[in-house]
Motif scaffolding. Structure first.
Motif, PDB file in Angstrom:
ATOM      1  N   PRO A 100       0.838  -1.201   0.000  1.00  0.00           N
ATOM      2  CA  PRO A 100       0.000   0.000   0.000  1.00  0.00           C
ATOM      3  C   PRO A 100       0.875   1.255   0.000  1.00  0.00           C
ATOM      4  CG  PRO A 100      -0.842  -1.591   1.570  1.00  0.00           C
ATOM      5  CD  PRO A 100       0.474  -2.117   1.076  1.00  0.00           C
ATOM      6  N   PRO A 101       0.507   2.264  -0.788  1.00  0.00           N
ATOM      7  CA  PRO A 101       1.423   3.382  -1.040  1.00  0.00           C
ATOM      8  C   PRO A 101       1.647   4.372   0.101  1.00  0.00           C
ATOM      9  CG  PRO A 101      -0.635   3.697  -2.208  1.00  0.00           C
ATOM     10  CD  PRO A 101      -0.692   2.346  -1.592  1.00  0.00           C
ATOM     11  N   ASN A 102       0.807   4.399   1.111  1.00  0.00           N
ATOM     12  CA  ASN A 102       0.975   5.382   2.190  1.00  0.00           C
ATOM     13  C   ASN A 102       1.728   4.780   3.363  1.00  0.00           C
ATOM     14  OD1 ASN A 102      -0.433   7.496   0.918  1.00  0.00           O
ATOM     15  ND2 ASN A 102      -2.368   6.542   1.473  1.00  0.00           N
ATOM     16  N   ILE A 103       2.872   5.401   3.687  1.00  0.00           N
ATOM     17  CA  ILE A 103       3.691   4.976   4.827  1.00  0.00           C
ATOM     18  C   ILE A 103       3.828   6.181   5.745  1.00  0.00           C
ATOM     19  CG2 ILE A 103       5.932   4.083   5.558  1.00  0.00           C
ATOM     20  CD1 ILE A 103       6.179   2.861   2.723  1.00  0.00           C
ATOM     21  N   ARG A 104       3.431   6.023   7.001  1.00  0.00           N
ATOM     22  CA  ARG A 104       3.490   7.141   7.946  1.00  0.00           C
ATOM     23  C   ARG A 104       4.918   7.441   8.389  1.00  0.00           C
ATOM     24  NH1 ARG A 104      -1.110   4.646   8.847  1.00  0.00           N
ATOM     25  NH2 ARG A 104      -0.437   3.185  10.433  1.00  0.00           N
ATOM     26  N   SER A 105       5.665   6.401   8.750  1.00  0.00           N
ATOM     27  CA  SER A 105       7.020   6.648   9.252  1.00  0.00           C
ATOM     28  C   SER A 105       7.904   5.426   9.088  1.00  0.00           C
ATOM     29  CB  SER A 105       6.981   7.055  10.729  1.00  0.00           C
ATOM     30  OG  SER A 105       6.543   5.970  11.508  1.00  0.00           O
ATOM     31  N   VAL A 106       9.193   5.701   8.935  1.00  0.00           N
ATOM     32  CA  VAL A 106      10.233   4.668   8.921  1.00  0.00           C
ATOM     33  C   VAL A 106      11.379   5.204   9.765  1.00  0.00           C
ATOM     34  CG1 VAL A 106      11.892   3.370   7.534  1.00  0.00           C
ATOM     35  CG2 VAL A 106       9.623   3.880   6.597  1.00  0.00           C
ATOM     36  N   THR A 107      11.829   4.416  10.729  1.00  0.00           N
ATOM     37  CA  THR A 107      12.949   4.808  11.580  1.00  0.00           C
ATOM     38  C   THR A 107      13.980   3.691  11.581  1.00  0.00           C
ATOM     39  OG1 THR A 107      11.458   6.071  12.998  1.00  0.00           O
ATOM     40  CG2 THR A 107      13.629   5.552  13.892  1.00  0.00           C
ATOM     41  N   VAL A 108      15.221   4.053  11.262  1.00  0.00           N
ATOM     42  CA  VAL A 108      16.335   3.100  11.296  1.00  0.00           C
ATOM     43  C   VAL A 108      17.333   3.622  12.316  1.00  0.00           C
ATOM     44  CG1 VAL A 108      18.176   1.997   9.987  1.00  0.00           C
ATOM     45  CG2 VAL A 108      16.010   2.548   8.858  1.00  0.00           C
ATOM     46  N   ARG A 109      17.527   2.864  13.379  1.00  0.00           N
ATOM     47  CA  ARG A 109      18.523   3.214  14.402  1.00  0.00           C
ATOM     48  C   ARG A 109      19.749   2.341  14.182  1.00  0.00           C
ATOM     49  NH1 ARG A 109      13.736   3.781  17.702  1.00  0.00           N
ATOM     50  NH2 ARG A 109      13.513   6.011  18.148  1.00  0.00           N
ATOM     51  N   LEU A 110      20.884   2.991  13.966  1.00  0.00           N
ATOM     52  CA  LEU A 110      22.096   2.250  13.638  1.00  0.00           C
ATOM     53  C   LEU A 110      22.648   1.483  14.831  1.00  0.00           C
ATOM     54  CD1 LEU A 110      23.756   4.899  11.345  1.00  0.00           C
ATOM     55  CD2 LEU A 110      22.303   2.966  10.729  1.00  0.00           C
ATOM     56  N   LEU A 111      22.505   2.027  16.015  1.00  0.00           N
ATOM     57  CA  LEU A 111      22.860   1.315  17.244  1.00  0.00           C
ATOM     58  C   LEU A 111      21.641   1.347  18.145  1.00  0.00           C
ATOM     59  CD1 LEU A 111      26.448   2.604  18.000  1.00  0.00           C
ATOM     60  CD2 LEU A 111      25.802   0.383  17.082  1.00  0.00           C
ATOM     61  N   PRO A 112      21.067   0.281  18.465  1.00  0.00           N
ATOM     62  CA  PRO A 112      21.497  -1.112  18.428  1.00  0.00           C
ATOM     63  C   PRO A 112      21.186  -1.841  17.131  1.00  0.00           C
ATOM     64  CG  PRO A 112      19.418  -0.966  19.575  1.00  0.00           C
ATOM     65  CD  PRO A 112      19.799   0.438  19.178  1.00  0.00           C
ATOM     66  N   GLY A 113      20.746  -1.181  16.088  1.00  0.00           N
ATOM     67  CA  GLY A 113      20.437  -1.825  14.821  1.00  0.00           C
ATOM     68  C   GLY A 113      18.994  -2.271  14.750  1.00  0.00           C
ATOM     69  N   THR A 114      18.076  -1.305  14.720  1.00  0.00           N
ATOM     70  CA  THR A 114      16.651  -1.637  14.654  1.00  0.00           C
ATOM     71  C   THR A 114      15.981  -0.854  13.532  1.00  0.00           C
ATOM     72  OG1 THR A 114      16.052   0.088  16.250  1.00  0.00           O
ATOM     73  CG2 THR A 114      16.480  -2.127  17.125  1.00  0.00           C
ATOM     74  N   ILE A 115      14.893  -1.413  13.036  1.00  0.00           N
ATOM     75  CA  ILE A 115      14.070  -0.789  12.008  1.00  0.00           C
ATOM     76  C   ILE A 115      12.634  -0.841  12.487  1.00  0.00           C
ATOM     77  CG2 ILE A 115      13.262  -0.945   9.628  1.00  0.00           C
ATOM     78  CD1 ILE A 115      15.838  -2.508   9.006  1.00  0.00           C
ATOM     79  N   ARG A 116      11.908   0.262  12.281  1.00  0.00           N
ATOM     80  CA  ARG A 116      10.478   0.290  12.614  1.00  0.00           C
ATOM     81  C   ARG A 116       9.775   1.119  11.556  1.00  0.00           C
ATOM     82  NH1 ARG A 116       6.544  -1.010  15.802  1.00  0.00           N
ATOM     83  NH2 ARG A 116       4.971   0.455  16.468  1.00  0.00           N
ATOM     84  N   ALA A 117       8.691   0.583  11.014  1.00  0.00           N
ATOM     85  CA  ALA A 117       7.921   1.295  10.005  1.00  0.00           C
ATOM     86  C   ALA A 117       6.438   1.056  10.252  1.00  0.00           C
ATOM     87  CB  ALA A 117       8.298   0.818   8.613  1.00  0.00           C
ATOM     88  N   GLU A 118       5.651   2.102   9.998  1.00  0.00           N
ATOM     89  CA  GLU A 118       4.200   2.006  10.133  1.00  0.00           C
ATOM     90  C   GLU A 118       3.559   2.631   8.909  1.00  0.00           C
ATOM     91  OE1 GLU A 118       2.983   3.884  13.717  1.00  0.00           O
ATOM     92  OE2 GLU A 118       4.080   2.492  14.986  1.00  0.00           O
ATOM     93  N   GLY A 119       2.494   2.009   8.448  1.00  0.00           N
ATOM     94  CA  GLY A 119       1.789   2.546   7.299  1.00  0.00           C
ATOM     95  C   GLY A 119       0.535   1.750   7.023  1.00  0.00           C
ATOM     96  N   ASP A 120      -0.021   1.966   5.829  1.00  0.00           N
ATOM     97  CA  ASP A 120      -1.224   1.237   5.454  1.00  0.00           C
ATOM     98  C   ASP A 120      -0.969  -0.257   5.308  1.00  0.00           C
ATOM     99  OD1 ASP A 120      -2.549   3.626   5.459  1.00  0.00           O
ATOM    100  OD2 ASP A 120      -2.631   3.836   3.271  1.00  0.00           O
ATOM    101  N   PHE A 121       0.295  -0.670   5.207  1.00  0.00           N
ATOM    102  CA  PHE A 121       0.654  -2.083   5.104  1.00  0.00           C
ATOM    103  C   PHE A 121       0.594  -2.780   6.460  1.00  0.00           C
ATOM    104  CE2 PHE A 121       4.518   0.318   5.738  1.00  0.00           C
ATOM    105  CZ  PHE A 121       5.107  -0.330   6.797  1.00  0.00           C
ATOM    106  N   GLY A 122       0.625  -2.023   7.547  1.00  0.00           N
ATOM    107  CA  GLY A 122       0.651  -2.576   8.897  1.00  0.00           C
ATOM    108  C   GLY A 122       1.855  -2.038   9.645  1.00  0.00           C
ATOM    109  N   THR A 123       2.459  -2.892  10.461  1.00  0.00           N
ATOM    110  CA  THR A 123       3.633  -2.502  11.249  1.00  0.00           C
ATOM    111  C   THR A 123       4.787  -3.443  10.921  1.00  0.00           C
ATOM    112  OG1 THR A 123       2.207  -1.759  13.034  1.00  0.00           O
ATOM    113  CG2 THR A 123       4.500  -2.127  13.584  1.00  0.00           C
ATOM    114  N   LEU A 124       5.951  -2.866  10.692  1.00  0.00           N
ATOM    115  CA  LEU A 124       7.151  -3.633  10.378  1.00  0.00           C
ATOM    116  C   LEU A 124       8.202  -3.313  11.429  1.00  0.00           C
ATOM    117  CD1 LEU A 124       8.509  -5.394   8.034  1.00  0.00           C
ATOM    118  CD2 LEU A 124       9.561  -3.234   7.385  1.00  0.00           C
ATOM    119  N   GLU A 125       8.770  -4.342  12.017  1.00  0.00           N
ATOM    120  CA  GLU A 125       9.862  -4.180  12.969  1.00  0.00           C
ATOM    121  C   GLU A 125      10.992  -5.093  12.541  1.00  0.00           C
ATOM    122  OE1 GLU A 125       8.219  -5.056  16.793  1.00  0.00           O
ATOM    123  OE2 GLU A 125       7.328  -3.065  16.977  1.00  0.00           O
ATOM    124  N   GLY A 126      12.205  -4.651  12.778  1.00  0.00           N
ATOM    125  CA  GLY A 126      13.319  -5.475  12.356  1.00  0.00           C
ATOM    126  C   GLY A 126      14.579  -5.234  13.148  1.00  0.00           C
TER     127      GLY A 126
END
Length: 169
Positions: A100-126
């Motif tokens: 889905p084309p709308n993404i509210r936010s994406v955050t990549v923290r280099l230390l400790p190495g995490t990814i978080r994204a939220e949007g119409d696709f749902g929630t992504l954590e990594g």
């Protein structure tokens, strides 16, 4: 006991050196390095406003082009020595057909190495493992993602009701 004092002194000195480096590194160079890294990956960045501050730099109203084709419009990008944060993302072209084309936010923290994204696709954590050079993503898909983007979900493995994707870099 002298060896313990030496180890603690060395750790304290290294921590202080890293903190001072992050504090005094040129934020303009940091921003230029991020744009240059994108161009090396054939991603061109067009933007309206770029500002720097003592803690990082910000780019507003940005368009990302891959091989001269529009991929996304980004409302704001904030770059600090330890974090990248994007907000108000609208995917275009081929990218919009994958999720889905709308993404509210994406955050990549280099230390400790995490990814978080939220949007119409749902929630992504990594998690990013710098030692093993792997990225593991966990997706909690929205109903729109489950219904309209089944082909994209096939790239994820489904275990215990969670969608997981792992890759190396």
């Amino acid at each position: 006991m002298i060896w313990l004092k030496r180890i603690l002194f060395t750790l304290a000195a290294m921590t202080l050196w890293i903190a001072l480096t992050l504090l005094f590194v040129s934020k303009e160079r940091l921003c230029n390095a991020a744009i240059e890294a994108a161009s090396e990956a054939q991603v061109n960045v067009c933007y309206d406003t770029r500002t720097t501050s003592p803690i990082g730099c910000s780019i507003e109203r940005m368009t990302l082009l891959y091989a001269h084709s529009p991929v996304a419009k980004v409302g704001a990008l904030r770059i600090t020595p330890l974090e990248l944060a994007l907000s108000s993302i609208r995917l275009e072209g081929m990218a919009a057909s994958l999720v889905p084309p709308n993404i509210r936010s994406v955050t990549v923290r280099l230390l400790p190495g995490t990814i978080r994204a939220e949007g119409d696709f749902g929630t992504l954590e990594g998690d990013i493992s710098w030692r093993t050079r792997t990225v593991t993503l966990r997706l909690t898909p929205s109903s729109v993602m489950r219904r309209n983007f089944v082909s994209t979900l096939r790239y994820f493995s489904l275990k215990n009701g969670k969608y997981t994707y792992a890759t190396s870099f």
